[in-house]
Design a protein around this motif. Structure first.
Motif, PDB file in Angstrom:
ATOM      1  N   LEU A   1       0.303  -0.984  -9.610  1.00 51.65           N
ATOM      2  CA  LEU A   1       1.721  -1.062  -9.239  1.00 51.65           C
ATOM      3  C   LEU A   1       2.194   0.242  -8.601  1.00 51.65           C
ATOM      4  O   LEU A   1       2.951   0.240  -7.621  1.00 51.65           O
ATOM      5  N   LEU A   2       1.718   1.378  -9.137  1.00 52.49           N
ATOM      6  CA  LEU A   2       2.108   2.671  -8.569  1.00 52.49           C
ATOM      7  C   LEU A   2       1.474   2.855  -7.189  1.00 52.49           C
ATOM      8  O   LEU A   2       2.120   3.373  -6.264  1.00 52.49           O
TER       9      LEU A   2
ATOM     10  N   LEU B   1      17.661   2.076   7.615  1.00 52.76           N
ATOM     11  CA  LEU B   1      16.881   1.111   8.378  1.00 52.76           C
ATOM     12  C   LEU B   1      16.962   1.433   9.865  1.00 52.76           C
ATOM     13  O   LEU B   1      17.986   1.918  10.341  1.00 52.76           O
TER      14      LEU B   1
ATOM     15  N   LEU C   1      15.351  -9.185   7.068  1.00 48.39           N
ATOM     16  CA  LEU C   1      16.529  -8.324   6.916  1.00 48.39           C
ATOM     17  C   LEU C   1      17.754  -9.016   7.492  1.00 48.39           C
ATOM     18  O   LEU C   1      17.645  -9.768   8.461  1.00 48.39           O
TER      19      LEU C   1
ATOM     20  N   ILE D   1       4.961  -5.479  -2.732  1.00 52.63           N
ATOM     21  CA  ILE D   1       4.876  -6.373  -3.896  1.00 52.63           C
ATOM     22  C   ILE D   1       5.967  -7.439  -3.806  1.00 52.63           C
ATOM     23  O   ILE D   1       7.150  -7.116  -3.690  1.00 52.63           O
TER      24      ILE D   1
ATOM     25  N   PRO E   1       6.460  15.528  -3.825  1.00 54.14           N
ATOM     26  CA  PRO E   1       6.788  15.566  -2.397  1.00 54.14           C
ATOM     27  C   PRO E   1       8.292  15.602  -2.113  1.00 54.14           C
ATOM     28  O   PRO E   1       8.708  16.136  -1.087  1.00 54.14           O
TER      29      PRO E   1
ATOM     30  N   ARG F   1      -2.211   6.947  -0.086  1.00 56.12           N
ATOM     31  CA  ARG F   1      -1.838   7.883  -1.149  1.00 56.12           C
ATOM     32  C   ARG F   1      -2.370   7.302  -2.456  1.00 56.12           C
ATOM     33  O   ARG F   1      -2.137   6.136  -2.768  1.00 56.12           O
TER      34      ARG F   1
ATOM     35  N   GLN G   1      10.653  -2.748 -10.055  1.00 62.93           N
ATOM     36  CA  GLN G   1      10.190  -3.663  -9.016  1.00 62.93           C
ATOM     37  C   GLN G   1      10.946  -4.991  -9.097  1.00 62.93           C
ATOM     38  O   GLN G   1      11.247  -5.603  -8.081  1.00 62.93           O
TER      39      GLN G   1
ATOM     40  N   ILE H   1      12.998   2.673  -6.367  1.00 61.70           N
ATOM     41  CA  ILE H   1      12.148   3.827  -6.674  1.00 61.70           C
ATOM     42  C   ILE H   1      11.922   4.653  -5.405  1.00 61.70           C
ATOM     43  O   ILE H   1      11.466   4.123  -4.394  1.00 61.70           O
ATOM     44  N   LEU H   2      12.237   5.939  -5.465  1.00 69.24           N
ATOM     45  CA  LEU H   2      11.943   6.829  -4.339  1.00 69.24           C
ATOM     46  C   LEU H   2      10.587   7.490  -4.519  1.00 69.24           C
ATOM     47  O   LEU H   2       9.859   7.708  -3.558  1.00 69.24           O
ATOM     48  N   ASP H   3      10.240   7.840  -5.757  1.00 66.88           N
ATOM     49  CA  ASP H   3       8.926   8.419  -6.025  1.00 66.88           C
ATOM     50  C   ASP H   3       8.691   8.402  -7.533  1.00 66.88           C
ATOM     51  O   ASP H   3       9.634   8.291  -8.324  1.00 66.88           O
TER      52      ASP H   3
ATOM     53  N   GLN I   1       3.588   1.008  -4.894  1.00 65.86           N
ATOM     54  CA  GLN I   1       4.868   1.696  -4.674  1.00 65.86           C
ATOM     55  C   GLN I   1       4.674   2.861  -3.700  1.00 65.86           C
ATOM     56  O   GLN I   1       5.530   3.131  -2.877  1.00 65.86           O
ATOM     57  N   ARG I   2       3.531   3.536  -3.785  1.00 58.28           N
ATOM     58  CA  ARG I   2       3.289   4.706  -2.944  1.00 58.28           C
ATOM     59  C   ARG I   2       2.792   4.328  -1.549  1.00 58.28           C
ATOM     60  O   ARG I   2       2.727   5.184  -0.672  1.00 58.28           O
TER      61      ARG I   2
END
Lengths: 265, 265
Positions: A53-54, B264, A264, A65, B77, A154, B57, B65-67, A57-58
């Motif tokens: 999952l991480l 966007l 979108l 997902i 980062p 990443r 999620q 989530i940004l990081d 996300q990265r």
């Protein structure tokens, strides 16, 4: 397992397609069930689920997902069915090695498996066609070609691996349309990651894809590359979990979600 | 700890703001460091990290989530700094109970803590102002008001909880602009979740927010509600982990990412 493909797969409802696959039909799903979202499947043991999952996300471009099922679950909001039987073909990995490509995985399933449903670029192909961008591999009746690149994703815990891309030949004067149309679908890979020279991604020969089938370029076509949902599958291979189950490349889950759900505003 | 707020916080660079907070300044960060992205912090033990990431999620509007930092990491980062000291204020929860609100959490940090950086709606406030939508709480020099609603998030493992929202009063003839401007920032909560009657969200009294400060509505203002990054903090409280560390509501991490990174195309 002598199931024959239907004459007009584009017009089928998702439950009809899933019933055919459950009945044994093995075929790539590009061009099936126009307007309905297709998804990559990746199921891993619960202990690896955080890393997967991480990793997603990265690396959201190749790994968007759509949903994650709870451990042991085989159905969910995106499908009224069973992820163990309703795809046309699966790949089973043990300790990172491909041990079987098979039309159903019931006997492999374990209660600790967590199924990830990952967006698929087949989702925007109907929009490309409607926008006047030819989709060559569908025209040619082939699976989309996919390539392992020399770009690394990443990493996340035990998950690391290369970016995998799908390629579509696009007439030079339609590349801008292809970009702007697909950019409107960020949940299913979005805009291309690369346009033009395959060597810039470390791809030596377009005629020898790592997954799927080669596709012919017409005169004036430019190869255009999108992030591919096989990317997490490649990373799982490198992390060598005790068991991992994935769709066979190009043989996707047809979900009950509509493409428009991922467009979108 | 007598640090004074700067005269023009909007013009500071993120590293200057973080240095002030590291030096002991405690203040909400709305209006600080125009053009730079602010983030919610939530740090939980590794064993809870999958549930938190899956909860995010499954609830992307309040929990973008940004990081995610690796276990024990305090930098990444998005910030050249230290998440234990560089926010103006923190809340520490033990077994789900708030035990301390404090300007730094070095003594609480553990090597198994995983820090999540979650998008914050302060990110689009500069765009609102530029677009002619007044940002009342900044005009009034207050923290933004936040409310626990009666809507439940989709749960994930041990994580379940209510949707938390931030509220901004918007003149009726600017509501459409507020919607279209913020919809372009899906990574920092995006478009409003609700416009108008607070009772429809189970909010009894706008003058009594659950977090932050009340803000005055001008004549003709409509209350507009956005998903809020305090949402995962509320769910963590319900799941009662051994330790959780979060920013104090409204007292955000100012990151080195630009707001434009989340706009966007």
């Amino acid at each position: 397992m002598s199931a024959r493909p239907p004459e007009h797969p584009a017009g089928l409802a998702p439950r009809e397609a899933r019933a055919l696959f459950r009945g044994g039909l093995v075929t790539p799903t590009a061009g099936w069930c126009t307007g309905w979202t297709q998804a990559n499947l990746l199921a891993v043991p619960r202990e690896l689920a955080y890393d997967v999952l991480l990793f997603a996300q990265r690396n959201p471009t190749p790994c968007p997902i759509l949903d994650v099922l709870d451990p042991g679950e085989v159905s969910g909001p995106l499908l009224d069915g069973d992820v163990r039987t309703d795809l046309p073909a699966y790949r089973v990995y043990v300790e990172g090695e491909l041990v079987e490509e098979t039309p159903e995985v019931t006997r492999w399933w374990r209660p600790d498996l967590v199924a990830f449903l990952v967006g698929c670029s087949f989702t925007f192909e109907a929009a490309l066609a409607e926008g006047g961008v030819p989709v060559r591999h569908v025209e040619q009746g082939r699976n989309v070609p996919m390539y392992v690149t020399d770009r690394r994703c990443r990493s996340a815990g035990s998950m690391s691996g290369p970016l995998v891309v799908s390629m579509r030949p696009v007439p030079a004067d339609r590349v801008a349309d292809a970009v702007s149309i697909t950019a409107r679908y960020p949940a299913v890979h979005g805009a291309p990651v690369h346009v033009g020279d395959p060597a810039a991604l470390g791809i030596a020969d377009l005629d020898r894809p790592d997954f799927g089938e080669p596709v012919r370029l017409s005169d004036g076509d430019v190869p255009v590359f999108w992030g591919c949902g096989v990317t997490p599958q490649a990373a799982v291979m490198e992390s060598r979990p005790t068991l991992a189950i994935a769709h066979a490349p190009g043989h996707m889950l047809v979900t009950d979600a509509r493409d428009a759900d991922y467009l979108l505003p």
